[in-house]
Design a protein around this motif. Structure first.
Motif, PDB file in Angstrom:
ATOM      1  N   ILE A  65     -26.073  56.917  13.341  1.00 47.16           N
ATOM      2  CA  ILE A  65     -26.150  55.479  13.607  1.00 47.16           C
ATOM      3  C   ILE A  65     -25.243  54.715  12.647  1.00 47.16           C
ATOM      4  N   MET A  66     -25.254  55.078  11.377  1.00 45.97           N
ATOM      5  CA  MET A  66     -24.403  54.408  10.395  1.00 45.97           C
ATOM      6  C   MET A  66     -22.922  54.635  10.718  1.00 45.97           C
ATOM      7  N   GLN A  67     -22.556  55.829  11.135  1.00 45.88           N
ATOM      8  CA  GLN A  67     -21.168  56.115  11.492  1.00 45.88           C
ATOM      9  C   GLN A  67     -20.753  55.339  12.740  1.00 45.88           C
ATOM     10  N   GLN A  68     -21.643  55.210  13.708  1.00 48.39           N
ATOM     11  CA  GLN A  68     -21.327  54.447  14.915  1.00 48.39           C
ATOM     12  C   GLN A  68     -21.099  52.977  14.576  1.00 48.39           C
ATOM     13  N   ARG A  69     -21.908  52.427  13.681  1.00 49.84           N
ATOM     14  CA  ARG A  69     -21.709  51.038  13.251  1.00 49.84           C
ATOM     15  C   ARG A  69     -20.368  50.874  12.550  1.00 49.84           C
ATOM     16  N   LYS A  70     -20.034  51.831  11.696  1.00 50.29           N
ATOM     17  CA  LYS A  70     -18.758  51.765  10.981  1.00 50.29           C
ATOM     18  C   LYS A  70     -17.596  51.869  11.967  1.00 50.29           C
ATOM     19  N   ILE A  71     -17.709  52.753  12.953  1.00 52.06           N
ATOM     20  CA  ILE A  71     -16.655  52.908  13.959  1.00 52.06           C
ATOM     21  C   ILE A  71     -16.467  51.607  14.732  1.00 52.06           C
ATOM     22  N   LYS A  72     -17.561  50.971  15.140  1.00 52.60           N
ATOM     23  CA  LYS A  72     -17.460  49.710  15.875  1.00 52.60           C
ATOM     24  C   LYS A  72     -16.803  48.634  15.018  1.00 52.60           C
ATOM     25  N   ARG A  73     -17.177  48.566  13.739  1.00 50.49           N
ATOM     26  CA  ARG A  73     -16.585  47.573  12.841  1.00 50.49           C
ATOM     27  C   ARG A  73     -15.094  47.824  12.673  1.00 50.49           C
ATOM     28  N   LEU A  74     -14.713  49.071  12.499  1.00 43.53           N
ATOM     29  CA  LEU A  74     -13.293  49.398  12.334  1.00 43.53           C
ATOM     30  C   LEU A  74     -12.506  49.141  13.621  1.00 43.53           C
ATOM     31  N   GLU A  75     -13.104  49.427  14.769  1.00 47.11           N
ATOM     32  CA  GLU A  75     -12.438  49.137  16.044  1.00 47.11           C
ATOM     33  C   GLU A  75     -12.220  47.638  16.201  1.00 47.11           C
ATOM     34  N   ARG A  76     -13.207  46.842  15.788  1.00 47.05           N
ATOM     35  CA  ARG A  76     -13.065  45.396  15.844  1.00 47.05           C
ATOM     36  C   ARG A  76     -11.918  44.932  14.945  1.00 47.05           C
ATOM     37  N   GLU A  77     -11.832  45.494  13.732  1.00 46.31           N
ATOM     38  CA  GLU A  77     -10.745  45.153  12.821  1.00 46.31           C
ATOM     39  C   GLU A  77      -9.390  45.545  13.404  1.00 46.31           C
ATOM     40  N   VAL A  78      -9.312  46.725  14.017  1.00 41.72           N
ATOM     41  CA  VAL A  78      -8.056  47.176  14.614  1.00 41.72           C
ATOM     42  C   VAL A  78      -7.639  46.217  15.733  1.00 41.72           C
TER      43      VAL A  78
END
Length: 122
Positions: A65-78
């Protein structure tokens, strides 16, 4: 293929734990914080193995769950940065188009004004 190896390894470990539990059926004292009791060792082993698997599963779920949140945040930044890059590329193209519209004399005059003097007088 990785899932199959994981499943196979899990089954082998389950068989080893079950065999170990079946061999050890003698009653053993279990000391709780509030008292003691005697349980068959097979139950103690199986409950310990199940609790270990449950704790491991919860930790794995939490990390996922923590990795999925981080992935979503990084995708938003990208995505934000890609939009910013596209805007800057459009601005550069507009400036290049505007700069190409000048005649060579106007271009030299603009360059001289940016340098703070007249290059023809030097």
């Amino acid at each position: 293929m990785k899932f199959q190896w994981t499943l196979l390894l899990g089954l082998i470990l389950a068989i080893i734990v079950a065999w170990f539990a079946i061999v050890n059926v003698d009653p053993v004292p279990v000391n709780y914080v509030f008292g003691t009791s005697e349980w068959p060792l097979i139950i103690v082993i199986l409950v310990s193995a199940l609790l270990g698997a449950a704790v491991s599963g919860f930790v794995s779920m939490f990390r996922t769950i923590m990795q999925q949140r981080k992935i979503k945040r990084l995708e938003r930044e990208v995505n934000e940065k890609e939009i910013m890059i596209a805007d800057q590329q459009n601005e550069i193209a507009t400036l290049q188009h505007a700069a190409s519209a000048f005649t060579p004399e106007e271009d030299a005059e603009i360059r001289d004004n940016n340098l703070g003097g007249d290059s023809r007088n030097s």
